[in-house]
Design an enzyme around this catalytic site. Structure first.
Site, PDB file in Angstrom:
ATOM      1  CG  ASP A  93     -15.304 -23.101  56.663  1.00  0.00           C
ATOM      2  OD1 ASP A  93     -14.537 -23.328  55.707  1.00  0.00           O
ATOM      3  OD2 ASP A  93     -14.902 -22.916  57.823  1.00  0.00           O
ATOM      4  CG  ASP A 143      -8.529 -21.786  58.319  1.00  0.00           C
ATOM      5  OD1 ASP A 143      -9.372 -20.887  58.149  1.00  0.00           O
ATOM      6  OD2 ASP A 143      -8.815 -22.991  58.357  1.00  0.00           O
TER       7      ASP A 143
END
Length: 729
Positions: free
Chosen positions: A480, A550
């Site tokens: 990430d 997301d």
């Protein structure tokens, strides 16, 4: 041969199955771009240029008589600053402290079998012997010892041509690069539409199409990543181009940092496109004997519309860009604990989720953020990559062994590029971050960015990543990156050109990822940057799948997946079923619909499986069975957009068709309801016309399914959906 040079005409012809690309060295040694489009013969298309004495369009220094010869409107192969061309440029370079100016002329060329390489950078490669030819064209400044080599990789059967450039300083003085883009592409005329993919966090790659106006249009990112906001992939096409008809040109930048794509429609309606590194702060000092190499870009052309163009990029990237051993294996169906627990977990909670996952038939448990350091929220702990055994209640190896004993693989979340100010790492090495001296840092998500241009930072990252992956049987990493790159100043060397740090950062990132995959070659790496903030072709070279967004809402994902499909393989789209009401927008959708949407890509779950109802568990088992039975179709089949969610607000439909056309799937998700609804009929694509196909027990010919279509069942609830697998009989 895919590349030919006609010495009498000084004409280069690059040929793929369905396109021709042509350049000509003119009498002045200038490399002109004369044609790119549908397959053509070896006619010299420079006859179309049409020289004219145009006011305010001057001549290069060595042309003192012919006022019709001007770089200001001639189609050029690699446009530079300094030769009288006032349009957007690919290169701005010159001696340090002097006016930046170049006038490039042809020197030589080389033809090679195979694909050129770009050390330290992602690039397409030759997957099968003999499938690529390389052309290198060397140009030199008319007066100084500054050389530019243009690289062309011709993937004949894939209908893809790659481009890159190197700038070499053979003079005895320092050279300054203010802009060094990968390529330029000139069209002599064109009334074209631009398709690009804008967005935001939780709303990436939104399709937008508009007519290209006169002047300069720019798609770019200066955020240090390719970004949620603009994707480094664009399409130029005719105004009447559709999915199945018309000319379309795709440009994809194979790079994971800031980028710039500029298009200019000029005074005589010519169109120029240049593409490469973001140059807002770019400044690269090239010492005598040094060479700067640009990242690669991929070009593809289709005269059969947008579907064919997308298919060309998808197949080329699957075969010739993604290196992972997982690209042709079944990707593990997984459950990620993030939306189930966020930071509030221990080993027992994780094992409860793992037990449910094993019972449902999933393949993997992924442990997300919060397992390391003092990390109980997103304000601390980043950089302290040691297992918080107190929080887990055991060692990482003990947890992983217990998960493996349930029949599941184990994956883990990392954010190696970031550091929290409340961390041992930052307290020990505050100079390791990108931060302007004497100023408070710009914070984002309460974290700072490590300076990957520094060798000691890269070595630290390599070690802790290897230590983490070696401490237990970890087979998957979600990498990430949760902020933009800002305050770009390196404390390592204050005299270093700060304009070089952004690019050095990305080169450092690639170096660390390459090291990780070399040490752990069987690892499945998933890219992520707050979802789709670094969803680009450069990342696919290291990570065969990327967390697409997301935003896990199935309905909003329809538009995100739709935009992504134009330039990227759908197997690279990581998509999960999440809980309802959805955590991003509060929408409630049927469990079946969430599963159908997620099966567009690499499939998984992002919720607490132990809280599912028995009805939803039964549906999950069915979804997992369907995915396991059809994974080859979903991962490597041809993907068809059957309508556009940007235009049709009632339903979205798509299909997959296997390579041999014997198997297909059709998926439809309703996005609105109506009283007294009209029938919905969806026409499939890509089937064999004369074959017979079984569709839920009814037999249709391929012609019937593609010309007449299927009548889709009426929705029985809000956001209802339909999916069927189709087999040749």
């Amino acid at each position: 041969m895919a590349v030919r040079f006609d010495e009498k005409k000084n004409l280069f012809t690059l040929q793929t199955l369905d396109s021709t690309y042509q350049m000509k060295v003119d009498d002045h040694g200038v490399l002109l771009h004369t044609y790119y489009g549908a397959p053509a013969d070896e006619t010299d298309f420079s006859y179309l240029i049409g020289p004219e004495d145009r006011g305010f369009s001057g001549q290069p220094g060595d042309e003192k008589k012919d006022r019709t010869y001007s770089m200001d409107y001639y189609p050029l192969e690699y446009p530079v600053q300094g030769n009288g061309d006032f349009r957007v440029k690919a290169l701005k370079a010159g001696f340090e402290g002097e006016v930046l100016a170049l006038d490039l002329r042809f020197v030589s060329y080389e033809l090679e079998k195979g694909k050129y390489s770009l050390p330290g950078l992602p690039a397409l490669f030759e997957a099968e012997a003999g499938e690529v030819e390389t052309l290198k064209i060397t140009l030199k400044d008319r007066l100084e010892e500054i050389y530019v080599t243009l690289f062309y990789g011709v993937f004949e059967k894939k209908n893809v041509i790659t481009r890159a450039a190197s700038i070499e300083n053979r003079s005895g003085k320092n050279v300054t690069l203010k802009r060094a883009l990968s390529f330029g592409l000139d069209f002599m005329e064109g009334d074209m539409d631009l398709i690009h993919f804008y967005g935001k966090h939780a709303g990436e790659r939104q399709f937008e199409r508009r007519n290209l106006p006169h002047g300069i249009t720019e798609i770019s990112s200066s955020r240090g990543t390719s970004s949620h906001h603009h994707n480094p992939f664009v399409i130029l096409c005719d105004k009447d181009t559709t999915e199945d008809f018309g000319n379309a040109y795709g440009v994809s930048f194979i790079y994971s940092g800031g980028f710039k794509i500029q298009m200019e429609k000029d005074q005589v309606d010519g169109i120029r496109l240049v593409c490469g590194l973001d140059d807002e702060e770019f400044l690269w000092k090239l010492a005598p004997g040094e060479t700067f190499v640009t990242p690669e870009a991929a070009l593809s052309y289709s005269e059969k519309g947008l579907t064919a163009l997308s298919d060309q990029f998808q197949k080329a990237y699957h075969a010739n860009l993604i290196r992972s051993p997982w690209k042709d294996k079944k990707r593990p169906t997984l459950v990620n604990n993030w939306e189930a627990t966020y930071f509030g977990f221990d080993a027992e909670k994780l094992l409860k989720i793992a037990g449910e996952a094993a019972d449902l038939g999933l393949d993997m448990l992924v442990l997300d953020d919060g397992w390391f350091g003092k990390r109980n929220d997103d304000n601390s702990g980043l950089g302290d990559w040691f297992v918080n055994e107190k929080k887990l209640g055991c060692t990482m190896k003990e947890l992983v062994d217990r998960v493996n004993a349930l029949g599941l693989k184990f994956g883990i979340w990392l954010e190696p590029e970031m550091v929290s100010e409340d961390s041992d790492l930052y307290r020990t090495h505050p100079d390791w971050v990108l931060q302007i001296p004497g100023r408070e840092p710009n914070r984002s998500r309460n974290q700072l960015v490590l300076d990957l241009s520094r060798k000691e930072v890269r070595e630290y990252m390599k070690k802790f990543i290897d230590d983490t992956l070696s401490c237990a049987n970890i087979s998957y990493v979600k990498w990430d990156m949760n902020r933009s790159v800002d305050n770009v100043y390196s404390a390592a060397d204050p005299t270093l050109s700060q304009g070089a740090i952004r690019h050095k950062y990305v080169l450092g990132l690639y170096e660390v990822m390459e090291d990780m995959l070399t040490r752990h070659p069987d690892l499945l790496l998933e890219g992520c940057s707050g979802g789709g903030g670094r969803f680009d072709a450069g990342m696919l070279y290291y990570a065969p799948q990327i967390w697409c967004s997301d935003n896990t809402d199935a309905i909003e994902r329809l538009r995100i997946h739709y935009g992504t499909s134009f330039g990227y393989p759908m197997s690279s789209v990581s998509a999960h079923v999440s809980v309802c009401p959805n955590h991003q927008n509060g929408r409630v959708t049927p469990f079946k619909t969430r599963g159908i949407c997620a099966m567009q890509g690499s499939f998984g779950y992002e919720l607490d499986l132990s809280k599912l109802s028995e009805e939803d568990k039964a549906e999950a088992r069915r979804q997992i069975t369907v995915y396991n039975e059809n994974w080859e179709l979903f991962q490597s089949g041809s993907y068809y957009r059957l309508n556009s969610p940007m235009e049709n607000h009632d339903y979205t439909a798509w299909s997959y068709v296997s390579k041999d056309q014997r198997k297909a799937s059709l998926s439809v998700i309703y996005t609105d309801l109506h009283g007294n609804p009209k029938p919905v009929r969806v026409k499939l694509k890509g089937l064999k016309k004369d074959a017979s196909y079984d569709v839920d027990g009814t037999v249709y010919t391929g012609t019937a399914l593609m010309r007449g279509g299927l009548l889709i069942p009426k929705p029985s609830c809000n956001y209802d959906s339909y999916m069927v697998c189709i087999h040749e009989i």
